[in-house]
Design an enzyme around this catalytic site. Structure first.
Site, PDB file in Angstrom:
ATOM      1  N   GLU A   2       0.837  -1.195   0.000  1.00 52.08           N
ATOM      2  CA  GLU A   2       0.000   0.000   0.000  1.00 52.08           C
ATOM      3  C   GLU A   2       0.877   1.253   0.000  1.00 52.08           C
ATOM      4  OE1 GLU A   2      -1.935  -0.874   3.673  1.00 52.08           O
ATOM      5  OE2 GLU A   2      -2.680  -2.783   2.866  1.00 52.08           O
ATOM      6  N   GLU A  19      -4.247  -6.953   2.680  1.00 52.14           N
ATOM      7  CA  GLU A  19      -2.985  -7.579   3.104  1.00 52.14           C
ATOM      8  C   GLU A  19      -2.923  -9.046   2.702  1.00 52.14           C
ATOM      9  OE1 GLU A  19      -4.724  -5.493   4.910  1.00 52.14           O
ATOM     10  OE2 GLU A  19      -3.310  -3.820   5.041  1.00 52.14           O
ATOM     11  N   PHE A  22      -0.381  -5.485  10.854  1.00 52.95           N
ATOM     12  CA  PHE A  22      -1.324  -5.728   9.749  1.00 52.95           C
ATOM     13  C   PHE A  22      -1.030  -7.037   9.022  1.00 52.95           C
ATOM     14  CE2 PHE A  22      -1.285  -0.825   9.280  1.00 52.95           C
ATOM     15  CZ  PHE A  22      -2.002  -0.708  10.451  1.00 52.95           C
ATOM     16  N   HIS A  24      -0.322  -0.980  16.680  1.00 44.05           N
ATOM     17  CA  HIS A  24       0.715  -0.485  15.769  1.00 44.05           C
ATOM     18  C   HIS A  24       2.098  -0.548  16.408  1.00 44.05           C
ATOM     19  CE1 HIS A  24      -2.886   1.293  13.947  1.00 44.05           C
ATOM     20  NE2 HIS A  24      -2.194   1.551  12.860  1.00 44.05           N
TER      21      HIS A  24
END
Ligand SMILES: Cc1ncc(C[n+]2csc(CCOP(=O)(O)OP(=O)(O)O)c2C)c(N)n1
Ligand SMILES: [Mg+2]
Lengths: 338, 323
Positions: free
Chosen positions: B29, B59, B85, B128
């Site tokens: 991405e 993903e 992710f 994250h």
């Protein structure tokens, strides 16, 4: 252009040689799986096998329109696809029995049969996983500027997994040379697919993502052959991905061990009358092909696959060091597996 | 000898490998914008959209497409954006990439590099910030790499791209701007640790950002008269057992420090193996320093409660050296 698939096969302009080859190949798939079922009963196949008896029309209708260098990625129900793509049944049966000389040296079994030499990138034990692999193969084909096509065949249950959305979207965004074929047999394992699927079904979903999509009777090899031929030609000409939903019915249980208690016996019995082999035989007979010629296809196929089964039974187990081979180069477990 | 950042080092490595081998391409991405951390900056201008390819927020498809493309004669470099992710693509990595070669009996290999930026990066919170490297060490078929410096990010990424195995390549987000000298143009071997400091009294093994904590601890301890050996493991699977063993045979003491959760972390594997093989050489129990088993919080003071710091490592080392 595509003939009206609703027209009776006999009324169409039939290429008899081609259809005879289809008939023969369908019988080879049927006989292979009958032998595999026997092996299962005789406890020589230990893992799960998913027969495609009744669905041979799709394997043949799709794969006979693919070149050897085209790519196919298949599912758990992949014996027919693999044979139709050109794999050697002797190596396949040895794989089912876990023997030396199997397609994966006995390390994969029925659900991981692959033959890269004929563009068959593997059956897959994970429902829908082959959709991404197909998109990836098609992506590589496009990057390399080749005129090959990548195809995946998956079940109607697979359309409820993410890869159906992600993979079809990917193929369309990058306008990849990919053909997606849904083998719509109405069931996912013991569950009626319709009970667990919202909306209008596989083709409508594919269309919503922008893929030209078509509904075909997957038990009518003549119709499917034409539909796939046209789709593959369009894809090969750079027309982007396409989708075919092929309606069919699985005539056995989900696996060889499945007692199939969730379907009415009458429904299954009625479905046998729509068996793709019987239907093609009828169309060929109507077109004037002699009965003994058709019977010879059946007989030859059974003879061939009986020999294939005998060969596999006599084949040795793989040497034990194979268990440690083909894992990885860096950190090869043959040097240190702990 | 050139000075560059950790991020630039990776970009240069990828650039050189793409020049060297036309089958190498990257997908992920926002790559056409140079990647979310700028780690692809400049490459979109040098290579067209085919070779530095954008991708939908899919993903699983990014990983699965890479597997299919790797089985079909190309060498994809997969960008997962955040290691967190990549969990959306675990089937494609674990069941497909890591298994295809084996379950198809060696008919094909899956030469992909999966870049998974990892680790705490101020106030990125629970989804994250994770360090999940130990998960991947558990999967036969995968190589796991966690570089800690520009020179290693350069040389190890090159090797990862040339490697025929699927490589999980975890760069630490907090290191992107770290500057360092890159003194070679060659790939660095996978599976080899790096001795950052030689010493006699204790061995500190670490990887990724925690290596810098270990080095700071070693500095402090040296000031106190101790002689500390610091090993940057660099590759977690296969890990460089022989060199770690050699070090611990000499020092008799080992601390393994990592940012990830201590329970079930890769430090446990090293500690168990060393305790087993070198029991007679140990002067003290092998110690692990990892995060407590809680998710990573947002507020900086809370976030700091899970950090493994130089102070903690030094304290642990002092205690061990009393034994
Ligand atoms: C991701 C995943 N979930 C569940 C299964 C177990 N499973 C194997 S086949 C199957 C049914 C698949 O149905 P469909 O896609 O329609 O294919 P069919 O069996 O009808 O050919 C299921 C649920 C699996 N293999 N993979
Ligand atoms: Mg189904």
């Amino acid at each position: 252009m595509t003939a009206d698939p609703r027209a009776p096969a006999a009324a169409r302009n039939l290429d008899l040689d081609r259809l005879l080859a289809h008939h023969k190949l369908m019988w080879r798939i049927r006989a292979f799986e009958e032998a595999a079922l026997r092996a299962n009963t005789e406890k020589l196949v230990l893992g799960a096998i998913h027969p495609s008896i009744g669905q041979e029309g799709i394997a043949v209708g799709v794969c006979s329109n693919l070149r050897t260098d085209d790519i196919l990625a298949s599912t758990h129900r992949g014996h027919g696809h693999t044979l139709a793509k050109g794999a050697n049944p002797t190596a396949m049966m040895r794989e089912l029995l876990g023997r030396e000389g199997g397609t994966s040296h006995g390390k994969g079994g029925s659900m991981h049969i692959a033959d890269f030499s004929v563009g068959m990138l593997g059956a897959n034990g994970v429902v829908a996983a082959n959709i991404h692999i197909t998109a990836g193969a098609a992506h590589a084909i496009k990057l390399r500027g080749e005129d090959r096509v990548a195809c995946s065949i998956f079940g109607d249950g697979a359309i409820n997994r993410g890869p159906f959305l992600e993979g079809l979207n990917w193929a369309k965004v990058f306008e990849l040379p990919a053909l997606f074929v849904c083998e719509d047999n109405g069931y996912a394992s013991t569950t009626r697919t319709a009970d667990m699927t919202a909306g209008k079904g596989p083709a409508a979903r594919a269309e919503a993502i922008g893929l030209p999509a078509m509904e075909v009777d997957g038990n009518d090899v003549v119709a499917l052959d034409e539909a796939v031929r046209d789709a593959v030609a369009a894809i090969r000409a750079g027309g982007g991905p396409r989708f075919i939903n092929a309606k069919t019915y699985r005539l056995t249980g989900h696996t060889a061990a499945d007692p199939d208690g969730y379907r009415a016996r009458d429904d299954v019995a009625a479905a046998w009358k729509r068996c793709p082999i019987t239907r093609l035989a009828q169309a060929l007979a109507d077109a004037g092909v002699r009965g003994d010629q058709l019977a010879a296809h059946e007989r030859d196929a059974i003879e061939e696959m009986d020999a294939v089964y005998d060969d596999a039974k006599a084949a040795p187990w793989p040497p034990l060091d194979r268990a440690f081979a083909d894992v990885q180069d860096i950190g090869d477990p043959r040097k240190d597996a702990y | 000898m050139v000075t560059m950042t950790y991020g630039e080092a990776a970009k240069n490595a990828l650039h050189e490998e793409m020049q060297r081998d036309p089958t190498v391409w990257a997908l992920g991405e926002d790559l056409r914008r140079g990647g979310v951390f700028g780690q692809y900056k400049g490459l979109p201008e040098l290579y067209g959209p085919d070779r530095i390819s954008d991708a939908p927020i899919s993903e699983a498809a990014i990983m699965g497409v890479a597997v299919g493309a790797a089985l079909s004669g190309t060498r994809p470099v997969v960008e997962m954006r955040f290691a967190d992710f990549a969990l959306c693509a675990v089937d494609e990595l674990v069941n497909q990439a890591a298994k295809a070669r084996y379950m198809f009996g060696g008919q094909a290999k899956v030469p992909i590099v999966v870049r998974e930026p990892m680790g705490m990066w101020r106030s990125s919170a629970a989804q994250h910030s994770q360090s999940l490297e130990s998960w991947y060490t558990h999967i036969p078929g995968l190589v796991v790499v966690c570089p800690s410096s520009p020179v290693d990010n350069y040389g190890l990424l090159k090797s990862a791209i040339r490697c025929d195995d699927p490589v999980v390549y975890m760069e630490h987000k907090n290191l992107w701007a770290l500057e360092g000298e890159v003194d070679n143009n060659d790939p660095l071997p996978l599976g080899r640790c790096r001795f950052l400091r030689k010493g006699e009294d204790i061995t500190l093994v670490s990887w990724s950002a925690t290596v810098h904590e270990a080095m700071a601890a070693a500095e402090t301890l040296t000031g106190e008269g101790a002689s500390v050996e610091v090993i940057d493991l660099r590759t977690l699977w296969p890990w460089d057992k022989e060199r770690v063993f050699d070090s611990v045979k000499k020092t008799g003491r080992l601390i393994v420090a990592h940012e990830s959760v201590q329970a079930g972390g890769f430090g446990a594997e090293i500690a168990a193996t060393v305790s087993d093989v070198l029991f007679g050489d140990l002067k003290a129990p092998v110690k692990r320093l990892g995060a407590p088993r809680v998710p990573i919080a947002y507020a900086p003071p809370l976030e700091d409660t899970v950090r493994v710091t130089a102070v903690m490592i030094a304290e642990c080392a002092r205690a061990l050296m009393k034994e």
